[in-house]
Design a protein around this motif. Sequence first.
Motif, PDB file in Angstrom:
ATOM      1  N   UNK A   1     105.333  70.724   1.754  1.00 41.96           N
ATOM      2  CA  UNK A   1     104.219  70.323   2.615  1.00 41.96           C
ATOM      3  C   UNK A   1     102.936  70.358   1.779  1.00 41.96           C
ATOM      4  N   UNK A   2     102.159  69.292   1.837  1.00 39.49           N
ATOM      5  CA  UNK A   2     100.850  69.253   1.187  1.00 39.49           C
ATOM      6  C   UNK A   2      99.798  69.146   2.295  1.00 39.49           C
ATOM      7  N   UNK A   3      98.846  70.074   2.273  1.00 39.28           N
ATOM      8  CA  UNK A   3      97.835  70.134   3.342  1.00 39.28           C
ATOM      9  C   UNK A   3      96.511  70.628   2.751  1.00 39.28           C
TER      10      UNK A   3
ATOM     11  N   UNK B   1     101.221  65.198   3.269  1.00 35.99           N
ATOM     12  CA  UNK B   1     102.535  64.764   2.797  1.00 35.99           C
ATOM     13  C   UNK B   1     103.609  65.759   3.197  1.00 35.99           C
ATOM     14  N   UNK B   2     104.744  65.225   3.626  1.00 38.60           N
ATOM     15  CA  UNK B   2     105.938  66.063   3.820  1.00 38.60           C
ATOM     16  C   UNK B   2     107.092  65.388   3.087  1.00 38.60           C
ATOM     17  N   UNK B   3     107.786  66.186   2.309  1.00 36.98           N
ATOM     18  CA  UNK B   3     108.995  65.675   1.640  1.00 36.98           C
ATOM     19  C   UNK B   3     110.124  66.657   1.919  1.00 36.98           C
ATOM     20  N   UNK B   4     111.277  66.116   2.277  1.00 37.69           N
ATOM     21  CA  UNK B   4     112.416  66.983   2.617  1.00 37.69           C
ATOM     22  C   UNK B   4     113.694  66.372   2.042  1.00 37.69           C
ATOM     23  N   UNK B   5     114.452  67.209   1.366  1.00 36.39           N
ATOM     24  CA  UNK B   5     115.756  66.798   0.838  1.00 36.39           C
ATOM     25  C   UNK B   5     116.802  67.754   1.400  1.00 36.39           C
TER      26      UNK B   5
ATOM     27  N   UNK C   1     105.536  74.201   7.483  1.00 39.41           N
ATOM     28  CA  UNK C   1     106.815  74.336   6.777  1.00 39.41           C
ATOM     29  C   UNK C   1     107.784  75.196   7.593  1.00 39.41           C
ATOM     30  N   UNK C   2     107.275  76.321   8.082  1.00 38.68           N
ATOM     31  CA  UNK C   2     108.108  77.218   8.904  1.00 38.68           C
ATOM     32  C   UNK C   2     108.578  76.504  10.165  1.00 38.68           C
ATOM     33  N   UNK C   3     107.665  75.804  10.810  1.00 41.90           N
ATOM     34  CA  UNK C   3     107.998  75.102  12.056  1.00 41.90           C
ATOM     35  C   UNK C   3     109.046  74.020  11.806  1.00 41.90           C
TER      36      UNK C   3
ATOM     37  N   UNK D   1     106.223  74.880  -0.862  1.00 33.98           N
ATOM     38  CA  UNK D   1     107.578  74.329  -0.852  1.00 33.98           C
ATOM     39  C   UNK D   1     108.606  75.418  -0.737  1.00 33.98           C
ATOM     40  N   UNK D   2     109.704  75.069  -0.083  1.00 35.36           N
ATOM     41  CA  UNK D   2     110.742  76.019   0.272  1.00 35.36           C
ATOM     42  C   UNK D   2     112.072  75.491  -0.220  1.00 35.36           C
TER      43      UNK D   2
END
Lengths: 81, 134
Positions: free
Chosen positions: B98-100, B77-81, B110-112, B32-33
């Motif tokens: 990102x969960x992978x 899973x991808x979560x973005x706020x 995540x970088x992309x 996570x970033x």
Amino acid sequence: MRVKVLFHSYFKDLTGCAETTETLAEGVTLGALHEKLAAQFPKLGAMKKSTLLAVGVDYQPREHVLKDGDEVSLFPPVQGG
Amino acid sequence: MIRQLIITHDPIDETALLADRKMSAGMGAVVYFLGVVRGEEDGQAITAIEYEAFQKMAEHQFNLLFEAMAKRWPIESVRLVHRIGVVKVNEPSLWVEIVAPHRGEAFAACQWLIDEMKRVVPIWKRPVASTAVG
């Protein structure tokens, strides 16, 4: 035909408005509308090369043919994050 | 792929987001970033950044990116706020998770995603001078 035009970010400052409505001939392209708006709002015209164009919620090329009721957006490069 | 997208004026609640994480037994990587507002923009000291979004297009473009991610990497899973409105210096404006299965795809995705967001998602920022923040 009529299309609604939205200006986002500092393009609102350049044009002095958040939106306008344009009456266009049938078959007019997004690029042609951009040229018309650039002439109408000279400060917007100065940003022409970096302007991003969308119809609805999708980016479209300048060759995209507009239709009655379209919502066109003009905005500067995006800067999220 | 689980997707969660939040574009909000509210502060990002990291604790609540972390508590809400869900992952299956096959997942071995969580990246996570956090993007945080710096106190300087183009060499000028600032106290905040005001973010503006063209919300419906931003949501659509994020969803297109999520679809592309799902095709490219085995992400669970991808979560973005993303915050909009005035975000003060040192506060987060962006949270991505990102969960992978493995770290390689989690870091890469995540970088992309962040790179692509900065290219296509209609969100803009305006530096706020010190006198303009309450």
